[in-house]
Design a protein around this motif. Structure first.
Motif, PDB file in Angstrom:
ATOM      1  N   HIS A 257       1.922  -3.325 -21.341  1.00  0.00           N
ATOM      2  CA  HIS A 257       1.779  -3.716 -19.934  1.00  0.00           C
ATOM      3  C   HIS A 257       1.226  -2.573 -19.093  1.00  0.00           C
ATOM      4  O   HIS A 257       0.343  -2.760 -18.266  1.00  0.00           O
ATOM      5  N   HIS A 258       1.768  -1.385 -19.285  1.00  0.00           N
ATOM      6  CA  HIS A 258       1.265  -0.246 -18.510  1.00  0.00           C
ATOM      7  C   HIS A 258      -0.160   0.105 -18.927  1.00  0.00           C
ATOM      8  O   HIS A 258      -0.985   0.481 -18.081  1.00  0.00           O
ATOM      9  N   PHE A 259      -0.453  -0.008 -20.214  1.00  0.00           N
ATOM     10  CA  PHE A 259      -1.811   0.327 -20.639  1.00  0.00           C
ATOM     11  C   PHE A 259      -2.831  -0.614 -19.995  1.00  0.00           C
ATOM     12  O   PHE A 259      -3.934  -0.188 -19.638  1.00  0.00           O
ATOM     13  N   ALA A 260      -2.459  -1.875 -19.835  1.00  0.00           N
ATOM     14  CA  ALA A 260      -3.375  -2.818 -19.169  1.00  0.00           C
ATOM     15  C   ALA A 260      -3.733  -2.327 -17.774  1.00  0.00           C
ATOM     16  O   ALA A 260      -4.896  -2.415 -17.338  1.00  0.00           O
ATOM     17  N   THR A 261      -2.740  -1.803 -17.076  1.00  0.00           N
ATOM     18  CA  THR A 261      -2.971  -1.305 -15.713  1.00  0.00           C
ATOM     19  C   THR A 261      -3.835  -0.046 -15.731  1.00  0.00           C
ATOM     20  O   THR A 261      -4.790   0.083 -14.948  1.00  0.00           O
ATOM     21  N   VAL A 262      -3.500   0.857 -16.619  1.00  0.00           N
ATOM     22  CA  VAL A 262      -4.263   2.108 -16.715  1.00  0.00           C
ATOM     23  C   VAL A 262      -5.708   1.811 -17.120  1.00  0.00           C
ATOM     24  O   VAL A 262      -6.662   2.404 -16.583  1.00  0.00           O
ATOM     25  N   ALA A 263      -5.888   0.888 -18.037  1.00  0.00           N
ATOM     26  CA  ALA A 263      -7.240   0.542 -18.491  1.00  0.00           C
ATOM     27  C   ALA A 263      -8.068  -0.051 -17.356  1.00  0.00           C
ATOM     28  O   ALA A 263      -9.244   0.285 -17.176  1.00  0.00           O
ATOM     29  N   ALA A 264      -7.442  -0.928 -16.571  1.00  0.00           N
ATOM     30  CA  ALA A 264      -8.162  -1.508 -15.424  1.00  0.00           C
ATOM     31  C   ALA A 264      -8.521  -0.418 -14.420  1.00  0.00           C
ATOM     32  O   ALA A 264      -9.622  -0.399 -13.864  1.00  0.00           O
ATOM     33  N   ALA A 265      -7.575   0.487 -14.192  1.00  0.00           N
ATOM     34  CA  ALA A 265      -7.833   1.579 -13.243  1.00  0.00           C
ATOM     35  C   ALA A 265      -9.039   2.412 -13.657  1.00  0.00           C
ATOM     36  O   ALA A 265      -9.799   2.899 -12.814  1.00  0.00           O
TER      37      ALA A 265
ATOM     38  N   ALA B  78      -2.952  -2.841  -8.402  1.00  0.00           N
ATOM     39  CA  ALA B  78      -4.111  -3.651  -8.019  1.00  0.00           C
ATOM     40  C   ALA B  78      -4.251  -3.686  -6.503  1.00  0.00           C
ATOM     41  O   ALA B  78      -5.360  -3.593  -5.960  1.00  0.00           O
ATOM     42  N   ALA B  79      -3.136  -3.819  -5.810  1.00  0.00           N
ATOM     43  CA  ALA B  79      -3.154  -3.862  -4.341  1.00  0.00           C
ATOM     44  C   ALA B  79      -3.778  -2.591  -3.762  1.00  0.00           C
ATOM     45  O   ALA B  79      -4.465  -2.629  -2.741  1.00  0.00           O
ATOM     46  N   ASN B  80      -3.533  -1.493  -4.429  1.00  0.00           N
ATOM     47  CA  ASN B  80      -4.042  -0.199  -3.968  1.00  0.00           C
ATOM     48  C   ASN B  80      -5.395   0.153  -4.583  1.00  0.00           C
ATOM     49  O   ASN B  80      -5.821   1.298  -4.489  1.00  0.00           O
ATOM     50  N   ASN B  81      -6.004  -0.836  -5.209  1.00  0.00           N
ATOM     51  CA  ASN B  81      -7.277  -0.617  -5.895  1.00  0.00           C
ATOM     52  C   ASN B  81      -7.179   0.595  -6.824  1.00  0.00           C
ATOM     53  O   ASN B  81      -8.101   1.397  -6.937  1.00  0.00           O
TER      54      ASN B  81
ATOM     55  N   ILE C 138       0.841  -1.207   0.000  1.00  0.00           N
ATOM     56  CA  ILE C 138       0.000   0.000   0.000  1.00  0.00           C
ATOM     57  C   ILE C 138       0.869   1.247   0.000  1.00  0.00           C
ATOM     58  O   ILE C 138       1.808   1.367   0.784  1.00  0.00           O
ATOM     59  N   THR C 139       0.538   2.162  -0.908  1.00  0.00           N
ATOM     60  CA  THR C 139       1.250   3.441  -0.966  1.00  0.00           C
ATOM     61  C   THR C 139       0.226   4.569  -1.048  1.00  0.00           C
ATOM     62  O   THR C 139      -0.931   4.347  -1.397  1.00  0.00           O
TER      63      THR C 139
ATOM     64  N   GLU D 188       4.327   6.995  -5.618  1.00  0.00           N
ATOM     65  CA  GLU D 188       5.033   6.176  -4.627  1.00  0.00           C
ATOM     66  C   GLU D 188       4.918   4.692  -4.973  1.00  0.00           C
ATOM     67  O   GLU D 188       5.841   3.917  -4.717  1.00  0.00           O
ATOM     68  N   GLY D 189       3.801   4.301  -5.566  1.00  0.00           N
ATOM     69  CA  GLY D 189       3.650   2.910  -5.982  1.00  0.00           C
ATOM     70  C   GLY D 189       4.636   2.545  -7.077  1.00  0.00           C
ATOM     71  O   GLY D 189       5.181   1.441  -7.095  1.00  0.00           O
ATOM     72  N   TYR D 190       4.876   3.512  -7.940  1.00  0.00           N
ATOM     73  CA  TYR D 190       5.846   3.291  -9.019  1.00  0.00           C
ATOM     74  C   TYR D 190       7.256   3.146  -8.445  1.00  0.00           C
ATOM     75  O   TYR D 190       8.026   2.278  -8.858  1.00  0.00           O
TER      76      TYR D 190
END
Lengths: 75, 75, 75, 75, 75, 75
Positions: D61-69, C68-71, C9-10, C15-17
């Motif tokens: 890979h980063h786009f997958a994260t941004v898209a989920a967010a 994902a951990a930080n939703n 958690i950040t 900070e997560g990056y």
């Protein structure tokens, strides 16, 4: 090929990992159908550090899928 | 192999990371079963920047699975 | 190693990056424990475009987990 | 570094993709802090097909994260 | 191309895996449209251990998607 | 660039795959903005088996995102 992958469900994470190893190998067989050629190529990866790391990466990808299928064996 | 991976659950993210490192190594052992050969290959990756980065990538993949299994240790 | 990763958690994505960058480096340290060797290898990747791209990929993988951990820091 | 990544939320997928490109570049800057060296390395990847494909993979890979967010911008 | 991918749903994991293999090949066809060139390149990967591992990795990625689409065939 | 990616929603998996191919190419364009250089590089990957496999991997990553966005076209 016969129904070599009837289910992704395994009793334990250890068995799930073994399934992931199997899954990583089948794509190779489906791409290079000649068993003699595959045997010939074996030293190329089994005695090469980078190839072994690459194999491990494929296993990691399949294990992620198997683990999700088994709800991470949490139930 | 024995039941080397009985669970994906760990007490902390640190322990989960250590498990991910272990998981990344087992696929190598299952592909190259000869411990002497693995020892011989060790400098090939441990003294090579690109190999170390590749190792780190496999660990990242397994850690993602372990973290999800532990619900990101949020509970 | 001590409990270097007590939580995923950040406070912010930034900070997560940074945590993801740290996570990408620890696997290297756990594989090559000799700090002098790691220092010696540094130019091999820090002055090589493909290595830097590979490093960035590992960071992307860990960042996905941290996010994902930080939703996704949506809450 | 300052708080360069305050949020993963973007108005559109296009902006999310641009953010993913930015995210792929920051890890490179954090690993190779010397801007002159980065400029020197630029032709090594910008004029190399495999490097460009690798860059595209990190962005994916980063786009997958941004898209989920962004819940895939479905809302 | 025609509607070659009408659905991600398959009856079994085995069929899902076969679909993943197909999906891994289509991107190659869309990038190199010349069948004669693809045939010429076939030995380059079918007789190369690292290429075969890379093929397997792409299959693993697509299989993860197909498996999720099918809710891991748990229903 | 204009709003080239207004949505991740597509009517079919086939169209989602085509979108993934497009998404894999845009990062290349954003990194190498010179169309003449990109044309020059085309044979380097279109006539190289490993490059084509790498392209396919990027497509697999984007397709995973597009498929999730479309709830795997299950609805």
């Amino acid at each position: 090929m016969d129904n070599w992958l009837p289910t992704l469900i395994t009793a334990t994470p250890t068995e799930g990992y073994e399934l992931a190893v199997k899954m990583s190998r089948v794509a190779v067989k489906m791409t290079q159908g000649d068993a003699a050629m595959r045997d010939k190529l074996r030293p190329d990866y089994a005695e090469n550090a980078d190839s072994l790391i690459a194999v491990s990466d494929v296993v990691a990808h399949h294990f992620a899928t198997v683990a999700a299928a088994n709800n991470y064996w949490r139930d």
